[in-house]
Design a protein around this motif. Sequence first.
Motif, PDB file in Angstrom:
ATOM      1  N   SER A   1     -11.437  -4.507  23.951  1.00  0.00           N
ATOM      2  CA  SER A   1     -10.116  -4.777  24.506  1.00  0.00           C
ATOM      3  C   SER A   1     -10.190  -5.830  25.598  1.00  0.00           C
ATOM      4  O   SER A   1     -11.270  -6.144  26.098  1.00  0.00           O
ATOM      5  N   ARG A   2      -9.023  -6.385  25.961  1.00  0.00           N
ATOM      6  CA  ARG A   2      -8.884  -7.296  27.088  1.00  0.00           C
ATOM      7  C   ARG A   2      -8.012  -6.644  28.155  1.00  0.00           C
ATOM      8  O   ARG A   2      -7.179  -5.792  27.851  1.00  0.00           O
ATOM      9  N   ASP A   3      -8.177  -7.064  29.424  1.00  0.00           N
ATOM     10  CA  ASP A   3      -7.313  -6.546  30.472  1.00  0.00           C
ATOM     11  C   ASP A   3      -5.997  -7.321  30.487  1.00  0.00           C
ATOM     12  O   ASP A   3      -5.783  -8.217  29.667  1.00  0.00           O
ATOM     13  N   ASN A   4      -5.104  -6.968  31.418  1.00  0.00           N
ATOM     14  CA  ASN A   4      -3.772  -7.572  31.454  1.00  0.00           C
ATOM     15  C   ASN A   4      -3.817  -9.077  31.702  1.00  0.00           C
ATOM     16  O   ASN A   4      -2.938  -9.813  31.225  1.00  0.00           O
TER      17      ASN A   4
ATOM     18  N   TYR B   1     -13.699  -5.910  27.602  1.00  0.00           N
ATOM     19  CA  TYR B   1     -14.292  -4.588  27.734  1.00  0.00           C
ATOM     20  C   TYR B   1     -14.828  -4.097  26.393  1.00  0.00           C
ATOM     21  O   TYR B   1     -14.333  -4.457  25.329  1.00  0.00           O
TER      22      TYR B   1
ATOM     23  N   LYS C   1      -6.204 -10.947  30.619  1.00  0.00           N
ATOM     24  CA  LYS C   1      -7.015 -11.501  29.536  1.00  0.00           C
ATOM     25  C   LYS C   1      -8.153 -12.347  30.071  1.00  0.00           C
ATOM     26  O   LYS C   1      -8.603 -13.298  29.432  1.00  0.00           O
TER      27      LYS C   1
ATOM     28  N   THR D   1     -10.889 -10.513  31.439  1.00  0.00           N
ATOM     29  CA  THR D   1     -12.021  -9.605  31.355  1.00  0.00           C
ATOM     30  C   THR D   1     -12.049  -8.913  29.998  1.00  0.00           C
ATOM     31  O   THR D   1     -11.036  -8.374  29.549  1.00  0.00           O
TER      32      THR D   1
ATOM     33  N   SER E   1     -18.280  -4.464  30.772  1.00  0.00           N
ATOM     34  CA  SER E   1     -17.274  -5.421  31.210  1.00  0.00           C
ATOM     35  C   SER E   1     -17.854  -6.822  31.195  1.00  0.00           C
ATOM     36  O   SER E   1     -19.027  -7.017  31.491  1.00  0.00           O
TER      37      SER E   1
END
Length: 121
Positions: A70-73, A79, A75, A77, A21
């Motif tokens: 990927s990015r979290d919701n 991963y 954007k 963070t 992360s």
Amino acid sequence: QVQLVESGGGLVQAGGSLRLSCAASGSTASNIAMGWYRQAPGKQRELVARISSGGTTSYADSVKGRFTISRDNDKSTLYLQMNNLKPEDTAVYYCNVERRWAPANPELGYWGQGTQVTVSS
């Protein structure tokens, strides 16, 4: 200004999984390009995976099919999901945030401190 907080490294056996992360804070835009790079002892730093400002992903041939960026919701963070790890994946992994005025030039962007990933046979 961009600040990066990186975590998730560790020791795993071959065939195992790990998720890295990288939390990016500051004035980063939601559509900025980000990536993961790694450096093994005696080797140059190399691209592992990158996600473009438009969401397009790219991977090194050595990790394609095993790693997912990927990015979290929010954007905020980044991963890196790493599956079926191999001893050759052992390296220090770095998070990178590109500058908007220097696309596809990670050397001109911001870097995290790095996190050690060690894969035993």
